[in-house]
Scaffold this motif. Structure first.
Motif, PDB file in Angstrom:
ATOM      1  N   MET A   1     -29.017  74.935 -76.361  1.00 47.79           N
ATOM      2  CA  MET A   1     -30.265  75.608 -76.695  1.00 47.79           C
ATOM      3  C   MET A   1     -30.953  76.044 -75.406  1.00 47.79           C
ATOM      4  O   MET A   1     -30.866  75.353 -74.386  1.00 47.79           O
ATOM      5  N   ASN A   2     -31.620  77.191 -75.430  1.00 46.96           N
ATOM      6  CA  ASN A   2     -32.368  77.623 -74.258  1.00 46.96           C
ATOM      7  C   ASN A   2     -33.737  78.159 -74.656  1.00 46.96           C
ATOM      8  O   ASN A   2     -34.111  78.142 -75.833  1.00 46.96           O
ATOM      9  N   LEU A   3     -34.465  78.648 -73.655  1.00 45.55           N
ATOM     10  CA  LEU A   3     -35.855  79.048 -73.851  1.00 45.55           C
ATOM     11  C   LEU A   3     -36.011  80.072 -74.970  1.00 45.55           C
ATOM     12  O   LEU A   3     -36.995  80.048 -75.718  1.00 45.55           O
TER      13      LEU A   3
ATOM     14  N   VAL B   1     -33.972  58.873 -76.386  1.00 44.94           N
ATOM     15  CA  VAL B   1     -35.182  59.331 -75.709  1.00 44.94           C
ATOM     16  C   VAL B   1     -35.001  60.775 -75.236  1.00 44.94           C
ATOM     17  O   VAL B   1     -34.022  61.096 -74.554  1.00 44.94           O
ATOM     18  N   TRP B   2     -35.944  61.637 -75.638  1.00 49.53           N
ATOM     19  CA  TRP B   2     -36.019  62.983 -75.081  1.00 49.53           C
ATOM     20  C   TRP B   2     -36.771  62.913 -73.766  1.00 49.53           C
ATOM     21  O   TRP B   2     -37.842  62.289 -73.686  1.00 49.53           O
ATOM     22  N   VAL B   3     -36.216  63.523 -72.728  1.00 47.21           N
ATOM     23  CA  VAL B   3     -36.739  63.419 -71.364  1.00 47.21           C
ATOM     24  C   VAL B   3     -36.952  64.811 -70.794  1.00 47.21           C
ATOM     25  O   VAL B   3     -36.037  65.639 -70.802  1.00 47.21           O
TER      26      VAL B   3
ATOM     27  N   GLY C   1     -35.335  70.180 -62.774  1.00 42.41           N
ATOM     28  CA  GLY C   1     -34.100  70.723 -63.330  1.00 42.41           C
ATOM     29  C   GLY C   1     -34.338  71.774 -64.395  1.00 42.41           C
ATOM     30  O   GLY C   1     -33.377  72.350 -64.914  1.00 42.41           O
ATOM     31  N   LYS C   2     -35.620  71.985 -64.745  1.00 40.76           N
ATOM     32  CA  LYS C   2     -36.005  72.982 -65.753  1.00 40.76           C
ATOM     33  C   LYS C   2     -35.209  72.803 -67.054  1.00 40.76           C
ATOM     34  O   LYS C   2     -34.595  73.727 -67.575  1.00 40.76           O
TER      35      LYS C   2
ATOM     36  N   ASP D   1     -27.880  66.045 -75.966  1.00 43.92           N
ATOM     37  CA  ASP D   1     -28.438  67.384 -76.174  1.00 43.92           C
ATOM     38  C   ASP D   1     -29.163  67.821 -74.913  1.00 43.92           C
ATOM     39  O   ASP D   1     -29.697  66.982 -74.163  1.00 43.92           O
ATOM     40  N   SER D   2     -29.209  69.145 -74.701  1.00 41.05           N
ATOM     41  CA  SER D   2     -29.907  69.674 -73.538  1.00 41.05           C
ATOM     42  C   SER D   2     -30.529  71.015 -73.889  1.00 41.05           C
ATOM     43  O   SER D   2     -29.917  71.847 -74.565  1.00 41.05           O
ATOM     44  N   ILE D   3     -31.765  71.211 -73.444  1.00 39.95           N
ATOM     45  CA  ILE D   3     -32.477  72.468 -73.636  1.00 39.95           C
ATOM     46  C   ILE D   3     -32.733  73.070 -72.265  1.00 39.95           C
ATOM     47  O   ILE D   3     -33.394  72.456 -71.413  1.00 39.95           O
TER      48      ILE D   3
END
Length: 285
Positions: free
Chosen positions: A1-3, A209-211, A216-217, A230-232
């Motif tokens: 997922m991205n902005l 935990v979402w961090v 690292g944006k 997961d990573s956004i």
């Protein structure tokens, strides 16, 4: 997922931080704007109506509520926790004798608050260990934990027996045991985050935990032990805090800005809050 996959919920903020989902609304501090806002969010969390709840004379940070439902707010440079009484913020607890630098985030459970503070400038080379300060229901303060490399976001486990917190310049999440009297002990790792510099965090129903990782944006979901599920990608935006909420608990709200901390004062207001859907709801949903 991205902005591009995120919904822009709130715009034109100075520096949004410390979001909390409380009584069906998203609350947050606009730290440099010196205001606390609440957002009435629609059913799918794609739109929101933002209203000012309180203003203060200095930068505001961590939020919480006491056992009577009264709002508590950290005044960061004043090293003070305020409480909303009779429609006005009033000093409740003075942390200046125990804090080694500006106070920051806060978490409140059963009327007991824990506040982080950092010792030195916002640089890994200059920050020294600090810790967490405990505030009891009467406003009495004590040192709850020492030896933390820039404490930041905090969450409780589902049973309330563990406090998990970000160590920004330790590049990790740590955890401690919480006794019935609110004392903290047995500090140990929750997750090594490698190169990430954790800021605000939130926890979901599976204990992950979402961090937020502002340098690292990105925003990542981490299991105990360090696995990232997961990573956004926030691309050009720094992500500074996050919270789970919404009608079904499956909306991840992300506080972001182009600048970092007081650097944001040198330019236009770039602070924003984004929202996206995730698979696992907030703890308790």
């Amino acid at each position: 997922m991205n902005l591009q996959d995120l919904h822009l919920l709130v715009d034109d903020l100075a520096y949004p931080e410390c979001p909390r989902w409380h009584e069906g609304k998203l609350w947050f501090s606009d730290m440099l704007g010196r205001r606390v806002y609440a957002v009435e969010v629609n059913s799918d969390s794609t739109e929101g109506v933002c209203s000012t709840e309180v203003e203060w004379q200095a930068d505001v940070a961590g939020l919480g509520w006491d056992n009577d439902g009264q709002l508590m707010v950290v005044s960061a440079p004043e090293n003070t926790v305020l409480k909303l009484q009779d429609g006005k913020l009033q000093p409740f607890a003075d942390l200046s004798a125990l804090s080694q630098g500006e106070c920051n985030d806060m978490i409140v459970k059963n009327g007991v608050a824990y506040v982080g503070h950092f010792n030195g400038k916002l640089s890994p080379q200059e920050v020294q260990p600090s810790g967490l300060i405990k505030i009891d229901t009467e406003g009495n303060v004590s040192i709850a934990l020492e030896g933390v490399m820039f404490p930041n976001g905090m969450v409780f486990s589902a049973d309330g027996k563990r406090l998990i917190f970000a160590e920004s310049f330790g590049r990790c999440l740590s955890q401690v045991d919480v006794a019935e009297d609110g004392s903290l002990s047995n500090k140990r790792p929750f997750a090594d985050l490698g190169t990430a510099v954790p800021d605000g965090i939130c926890i979901d129903a599976e204990g992950a935990v979402w961090v937020t990782d502002p340098l690292g944006k990105r925003v990542i979901r981490v299991l105990e032990g360090g696995e990232v599920t997961d990573s956004i990608d926030m691309q050009t935006m720094g992500a500074f805090a996050c919270e789970l909420g919404g009608s079904d608990g499956k909306t991840l709200f992300i506080c972001a800005a182009d600048g970092f901390g007081k650097i944001a004062l040198n330019g236009p207001d770039t602070g924003k809050i984004y929202a996206c859907n995730v698979n696992v709801p907030a703890q308790g949903c």
